[in-house]
Design a protein around this motif. Structure first.
Motif, PDB file in Angstrom:
ATOM      1  N   LEU A 153       0.962  -1.241  -0.066  1.00 36.41           N
ATOM      2  CA  LEU A 153      -0.076  -0.032  -0.002  1.00 36.41           C
ATOM      3  C   LEU A 153       0.855   1.272  -0.039  1.00 36.41           C
ATOM      4  O   LEU A 153       1.970   1.294   0.713  1.00 36.41           O
ATOM      5  CB  LEU A 153      -0.956  -0.054   1.285  1.00 36.41           C
ATOM      6  CG  LEU A 153      -2.008  -1.249   1.386  1.00 36.41           C
ATOM      7  CD1 LEU A 153      -2.644  -1.072   2.897  1.00 36.41           C
ATOM      8  CD2 LEU A 153      -3.005  -1.207   0.296  1.00 36.41           C
ATOM      9  N   TYR A 154       0.270   2.260  -0.679  1.00 36.81           N
ATOM     10  CA  TYR A 154       1.031   3.611  -0.534  1.00 36.81           C
ATOM     11  C   TYR A 154       0.160   4.626   0.026  1.00 36.81           C
ATOM     12  O   TYR A 154      -1.212   4.518  -0.030  1.00 36.81           O
ATOM     13  CB  TYR A 154       1.421   4.099  -1.852  1.00 36.81           C
ATOM     14  CG  TYR A 154       2.297   3.382  -2.670  1.00 36.81           C
ATOM     15  CD1 TYR A 154       3.317   2.800  -2.122  1.00 36.81           C
ATOM     16  CD2 TYR A 154       1.968   3.019  -3.996  1.00 36.81           C
ATOM     17  CE1 TYR A 154       4.035   1.936  -2.927  1.00 36.81           C
ATOM     18  CE2 TYR A 154       2.938   2.181  -4.928  1.00 36.81           C
ATOM     19  CZ  TYR A 154       4.133   1.628  -4.491  1.00 36.81           C
ATOM     20  OH  TYR A 154       5.002   0.875  -5.134  1.00 36.81           O
ATOM     21  N   SER A 155       0.316   5.404   0.713  1.00 37.91           N
ATOM     22  CA  SER A 155      -0.328   6.491   1.296  1.00 37.91           C
ATOM     23  C   SER A 155       0.382   7.788   1.471  1.00 37.91           C
ATOM     24  O   SER A 155       1.657   7.867   1.880  1.00 37.91           O
ATOM     25  CB  SER A 155      -0.801   6.144   2.922  1.00 37.91           C
ATOM     26  OG  SER A 155       0.216   5.865   3.760  1.00 37.91           O
TER      27      SER A 155
ATOM     28  N   THR B 223       3.360  15.697   4.702  1.00 38.85           N
ATOM     29  CA  THR B 223       4.523  15.766   3.432  1.00 38.85           C
ATOM     30  C   THR B 223       5.265  14.470   3.120  1.00 38.85           C
ATOM     31  O   THR B 223       6.019  14.299   2.359  1.00 38.85           O
ATOM     32  CB  THR B 223       5.598  16.881   3.779  1.00 38.85           C
ATOM     33  OG1 THR B 223       6.336  16.026   5.093  1.00 38.85           O
ATOM     34  CG2 THR B 223       5.020  18.075   4.176  1.00 38.85           C
ATOM     35  N   THR B 224       4.598  13.315   3.904  1.00 40.40           N
ATOM     36  CA  THR B 224       5.347  12.182   3.591  1.00 40.40           C
ATOM     37  C   THR B 224       4.476  11.241   2.739  1.00 40.40           C
ATOM     38  O   THR B 224       3.313  11.116   3.002  1.00 40.40           O
ATOM     39  CB  THR B 224       5.840  11.304   4.961  1.00 40.40           C
ATOM     40  OG1 THR B 224       4.301  11.026   5.615  1.00 40.40           O
ATOM     41  CG2 THR B 224       6.406  12.139   5.833  1.00 40.40           C
ATOM     42  N   LEU B 225       5.167  10.423   2.096  1.00 39.03           N
ATOM     43  CA  LEU B 225       4.643   9.350   1.350  1.00 39.03           C
ATOM     44  C   LEU B 225       5.123   7.934   1.887  1.00 39.03           C
ATOM     45  O   LEU B 225       6.318   7.813   1.772  1.00 39.03           O
ATOM     46  CB  LEU B 225       4.840   9.453  -0.247  1.00 39.03           C
ATOM     47  CG  LEU B 225       4.652   7.947  -1.173  1.00 39.03           C
ATOM     48  CD1 LEU B 225       3.208   7.977  -1.080  1.00 39.03           C
ATOM     49  CD2 LEU B 225       5.101   8.400  -2.672  1.00 39.03           C
TER      50      LEU B 225
ATOM     51  N   GLU C  63       5.620   0.884   9.073  1.00 39.09           N
ATOM     52  CA  GLU C  63       5.910   1.321   7.636  1.00 39.09           C
ATOM     53  C   GLU C  63       6.932   0.335   7.075  1.00 39.09           C
ATOM     54  O   GLU C  63       8.203   0.209   7.833  1.00 39.09           O
ATOM     55  CB  GLU C  63       5.840   2.647   7.105  1.00 39.09           C
ATOM     56  CG  GLU C  63       7.159   3.411   7.690  1.00 39.09           C
ATOM     57  CD  GLU C  63       6.670   4.150   8.908  1.00 39.09           C
ATOM     58  OE1 GLU C  63       7.001   5.366   9.147  1.00 39.09           O
ATOM     59  OE2 GLU C  63       5.693   3.493   9.677  1.00 39.09           O
ATOM     60  N   ALA C  64       6.941   0.043   5.648  1.00 39.97           N
ATOM     61  CA  ALA C  64       8.093  -0.743   5.362  1.00 39.97           C
ATOM     62  C   ALA C  64       9.287   0.455   4.891  1.00 39.97           C
ATOM     63  O   ALA C  64      10.400  -0.086   4.498  1.00 39.97           O
ATOM     64  CB  ALA C  64       7.860  -1.375   3.894  1.00 39.97           C
ATOM     65  N   GLY C  65       8.998   1.713   4.274  1.00 39.86           N
ATOM     66  CA  GLY C  65       9.601   2.652   3.920  1.00 39.86           C
ATOM     67  C   GLY C  65       8.787   3.867   3.855  1.00 39.86           C
ATOM     68  O   GLY C  65       7.676   4.102   3.822  1.00 39.86           O
ATOM     69  N   VAL C  66       9.672   5.064   3.781  1.00 45.08           N
ATOM     70  CA  VAL C  66       9.148   6.379   3.783  1.00 45.08           C
ATOM     71  C   VAL C  66       9.847   7.151   2.553  1.00 45.08           C
ATOM     72  O   VAL C  66      11.108   6.768   2.330  1.00 45.08           O
ATOM     73  CB  VAL C  66       9.532   6.924   5.034  1.00 45.08           C
ATOM     74  CG1 VAL C  66       8.919   8.794   4.930  1.00 45.08           C
ATOM     75  CG2 VAL C  66       9.056   6.367   6.139  1.00 45.08           C
ATOM     76  N   PHE C  67       9.000   7.952   1.897  1.00 52.07           N
ATOM     77  CA  PHE C  67       9.511   8.751   0.648  1.00 52.07           C
ATOM     78  C   PHE C  67       9.664  10.335   1.333  1.00 52.07           C
ATOM     79  O   PHE C  67       8.431  10.527   1.652  1.00 52.07           O
ATOM     80  CB  PHE C  67       8.774   8.526  -0.335  1.00 52.07           C
ATOM     81  CG  PHE C  67       9.048   7.435  -1.473  1.00 52.07           C
ATOM     82  CD1 PHE C  67      10.352   7.143  -1.835  1.00 52.07           C
ATOM     83  CD2 PHE C  67       8.075   6.491  -1.409  1.00 52.07           C
ATOM     84  CE1 PHE C  67      10.526   5.677  -2.195  1.00 52.07           C
ATOM     85  CE2 PHE C  67       8.403   5.232  -2.168  1.00 52.07           C
ATOM     86  CZ  PHE C  67       9.582   4.886  -2.668  1.00 52.07           C
ATOM     87  N   LEU C  68      10.685  10.880   1.300  1.00 53.86           N
ATOM     88  CA  LEU C  68      10.776  12.347   1.582  1.00 53.86           C
ATOM     89  C   LEU C  68      11.165  13.099   0.417  1.00 53.86           C
ATOM     90  O   LEU C  68      12.120  12.602  -0.095  1.00 53.86           O
ATOM     91  CB  LEU C  68      11.591  12.626   2.983  1.00 53.86           C
ATOM     92  CG  LEU C  68      11.265  12.105   4.154  1.00 53.86           C
ATOM     93  CD1 LEU C  68      12.171  12.095   5.370  1.00 53.86           C
ATOM     94  CD2 LEU C  68      10.001  12.327   4.681  1.00 53.86           C
TER      95      LEU C  68
ATOM     96  N   GLU D 271       5.581  20.482   0.993  1.00 52.27           N
ATOM     97  CA  GLU D 271       4.364  20.559   1.540  1.00 52.27           C
ATOM     98  C   GLU D 271       3.384  19.363   1.481  1.00 52.27           C
ATOM     99  O   GLU D 271       3.990  18.169   0.904  1.00 52.27           O
ATOM    100  CB  GLU D 271       3.472  21.599   0.711  1.00 52.27           C
ATOM    101  CG  GLU D 271       4.448  22.910   0.712  1.00 52.27           C
ATOM    102  CD  GLU D 271       4.389  23.534   1.885  1.00 52.27           C
ATOM    103  OE1 GLU D 271       3.767  23.199   2.881  1.00 52.27           O
ATOM    104  OE2 GLU D 271       5.456  24.596   2.110  1.00 52.27           O
ATOM    105  N   GLY D 272       2.167  19.267   1.764  1.00 49.18           N
ATOM    106  CA  GLY D 272       1.545  18.144   1.999  1.00 49.18           C
ATOM    107  C   GLY D 272       1.109  17.477   0.574  1.00 49.18           C
ATOM    108  O   GLY D 272       1.126  18.275  -0.678  1.00 49.18           O
TER     109      GLY D 272
END
Length: 677
Positions: free
Chosen positions: A413-415, A420-422, A435-440, A444-445
């Motif tokens: 799943l992606y959220s 500001t995070t994915l 979570e398995a990982g984070v995209f920064l 902004e949102g």
């Protein structure tokens, strides 16, 4: 206290390395006859009243300088951001660190003007909160917004109360900080085959090969089998739909979203009147009205909708915890089934909790629905069991967008959130809820998230006016992401009421995105972006709606491949209804009396070169449209039927009154005049 100096003795400003490093200079004139007496802050409480005597009895004019804690003085004067490992972001500051260590035992001096600034809102905020951000109104002024921001001007601002500090390497901001276009990483992707085929030169002569030339080579069978297959795929690259609209479907309410089915035989649109309208698009050039379903007791609007892969069921949501599930069969007139996402194993006592749903998606097998909600969570709902089977409270703000990573599997799943995070979630390892990982990378949102469906690439739209491409192989681990203060890299821009000031932009120091796309405007509403389909575009593009009334289409190297001007295609395409109150204003101060367009969503047909754009449209964006744009080889006129520019109502019925200019529309007309909309 410090000793006086004689006229022949160098002053402290000349010899003290603290002055060179920090720029702390006494703003009172040095007097050789005066003692540089420095009273201590926080002296003894001799009167027993609970106040510090020395601090309470002295004024700023009684002393030239005040000793403050060294760490606070360095933080306040330097204003330099540090990363979570305690190291400065700029390598040149290592020399300053060495100088600081050499004078670590010395007191730090600060002038009266700096004390006043220290006691101001910005200064107190810096002391009391590590995630402090200034007011949005001040963010318009780059100098006043953040003390640690680097100015584009070498001169100090005389109104900020600071003495000039010694220059250090300046970090770019505003347009100067934008990523280079074309993107080198994007070029590599375009040539790697993951996003379509790359054209191959058949000879050493560079020529503009029109479609007719490529078709002739295909018919003649010129070139090897590999070249012929490659040529067939690249034929689709230049078939970008035109701005002129084949059909303009008018709604009496704002249109929020619209998408084709995976096979292209079905299209649905969601409007603010809480209706979802369905169309048969098995012949993409001759749509047929299918049916409409209603969301009962909705709040504000229908926020999202999702179609099951077999096209049998449509799920749609509002700002409530309930999702409606309706059959798409035109002969089935039954009421939609209500799925309450607040009911589930995460709520064993059955207490009803209120939250709105912003985004929903069907799983690939059609058995589950994932939702992003206003209680900072991601929900997974089991349709057969009629309850939520998983709640992930994994964000610090609203979850505006969710999707599945793989069209064949419900595990990834992606959220995307307003924090500001994915984030990436693997349901096979959710025992500890991590979570398995984070995209920064967004500052902004996020407003939308779309998966390529290959379990590797994901696309997001953000209120920082960027769309970003991500690669799962480059995501940040949770352990590393937890060390990043995400609140320190955002201004919490209010996109609904303020225009974005590009001069305040600063790149995220931990950006792990692959390519950044710019040019569109993400304002007023949660505007959406998508990958282009493999069938009709060879997966060559990404595209997004925009507040300026266009659909932006980018190559993978971030260059603009094309733009569909929906505003131009629809302007004055219906007379103004005097019954509608449309006295809104846009960010340029234009009255709602003007025709305005905001493209909120767009969908590229999977098999033919066609884009359907759903928009807030009309006088003051008070109504809505769904416009159908096709590739026409650059021609603005078409001799085929139906003729381009056809104007119809929501049920695709032609109405001649839609062609009247606003100057001739003197009489009032009701909703029935435009058909039962």
């Amino acid at each position: 206290m410090s000793a006086p100096h004689s006229p022949n003795t160098p002053t402290r400003e000349e010899t003290d390395p603290r002055t060179v490093i920090y720029g702390f200079v006494n703003d009172t004139e040095d007097d050789d006859d005066d003692m540089d007496y420095v009273p201590a802050l926080g002296g003894s409480d001799d009167d027993g009243d609970g106040d510090d005597g020395d601090e309470g009895n002295m004024s700023y004019h009684d002393a030239a300088e005040i000793i403050i804690p060294r760490e606070l003085a360095i933080e306040f004067a330097e204003g330099e951001e540090e990363d979570e490992d305690g190291e400065h972001e700029d390598e040149e500051e290592d020399e300053l660190d060495e100088a600081e260590s050499a004078i670590s035992d010395w007191p730090i001096y600060i002038s009266r003007s700096q004390i006043l600034q220290l006691l101001s809102q910005d200064g107190i905020g810096r002391i009391l909160a590590t995630t402090y951000t200034t007011r949005p109104s001040r963010n318009r002024n780059p100098r006043a917004a953040h003390l640690d921001d680097d100015d584009d001007d070498e001169d100090s601002d005389p109104g900020n109360g600071y003495d000039p500090v010694v220059p250090r390497r300046r970090r770019n901001r505003g347009r100067a900080a934008f990523q280079t276009v074309p993107s080198e990483e994007g070029k590599e992707l375009m040539n790697a085959g993951n996003f379509g085929s790359s054209p191959r030169s058949s000879d050493t002569i560079k020529r503009k090969q029109r479609l007719s030339y490529n078709l002739m080579r295909r018919e003649l069978g010129l070139g090897s089998d590999g070249r012929q297959k490659n040529a067939n795929r690249t034929l689709k690259h230049n078939m970008i739909p035109e701005s002129i609209a084949d059909t303009i479907i008018h709604y009496n309410a704002r249109c929020y979203s619209g998408q084709f089915s995976d096979d292209g035989n079905f299209f649905f649109s969601c409007a603010q009147d809480f209706k979802v309208r369905m169309y048969d698009t098995s012949n993409p050039y001759s749509w047929k009205y299918y049916k409409s379903v209603l969301y009962p007791y909705g709040q504000w609007t229908i926020t999202d909708a999702s179609l099951s892969r077999d096209n049998r069921f449509l799920a749609y949501s509002s700002i409530r915890s309930i999702v409606c599930l309706a059959p798409t069969d035109p002969d089935d007139e039954s009421e939609p089934t209500l799925l309450d996402f607040a009911n589930g194993s995460h709520n064993p006592r059955g207490y009803h909790t209120y939250f709105g749903i912003w985004s929903i998606r069907f799983s690939g097998d059609g058995r589950e629905i994932v939702a992003g909600t206003g209680d900072n969570s991601v929900y997974v709902y089991d349709i057969e069991r009629r309850q939520s089977i998983l709640r992930i409270p994994g964000h610090e703000d609203d979850v505006n967008a969710v999707c599945f990573g793989d069209s064949q599997s419900p595990h990834i799943l992606y959220s995307g959130s307003d924090d500001t995070t994915l984030k990436v979630w693997d349901r096979r390892s959710m025992g500890d809820g991590r979570e398995a990982g984070v995209f920064l990378g967004h500052t902004e949102g996020l407003t939308y998230v779309d998966s390529k469906g290959d379990g590797r690439y994901v696309l997001s739209n953000g209120k920082d006016q960027t769309a970003k491409l991500w690669d799962l192989r480059k995501m940040m681990s949770k352990e590393k992401a937890d060390k990043v203060d995400i609140g320190a890299h955002t201004t919490r821009f209010e996109y609904r009421s303020t225009a974005y000031d590009e001069s305040t932009y600063r790149p995220h120091p931990h950006d792990c995105s692959v390519v950044t796309f710019r040019g569109h405007r993400v304002l007023k509403t949660l505007i959406r972006c998508h990958f282009s389909p493999p069938g009709s575009t060879d997966s060559r593009y990404v595209y997004s709606g925009s507040y300026d009334g266009s659909v932006y289409i980018w190559n993978l190297d971030a260059t603009l491949a094309g733009k569909i001007d929906v505003l131009k295609a629809t302007r004055n395409s219906r007379p103004r209804d005097p019954n509608l109150l449309a006295e809104t204003f846009d960010f340029h101060g234009r009255s709602g009396g003007a025709w305005m367009t905001c493209v909120r969503d767009a969908s590229w047909h999977p098999n033919v070169p066609m884009v359907a754009a759903t928009s807030w449209n009309g006088w003051g964006t008070s109504q809505g449209t769904c416009t159908v744009h096709t590739w026409n080889d650059g021609l603005e006129e078409d001799e085929a039927e139906p003729r381009v520019g056809r104007r119809v109502n929501a049920e695709l019925r032609h109405d001649a009154r839609l062609y009247r200019s606003s100057s001739r529309a003197r009489r009032q007309f009701s909703e029935d005049d435009l058909g039962n909309d």
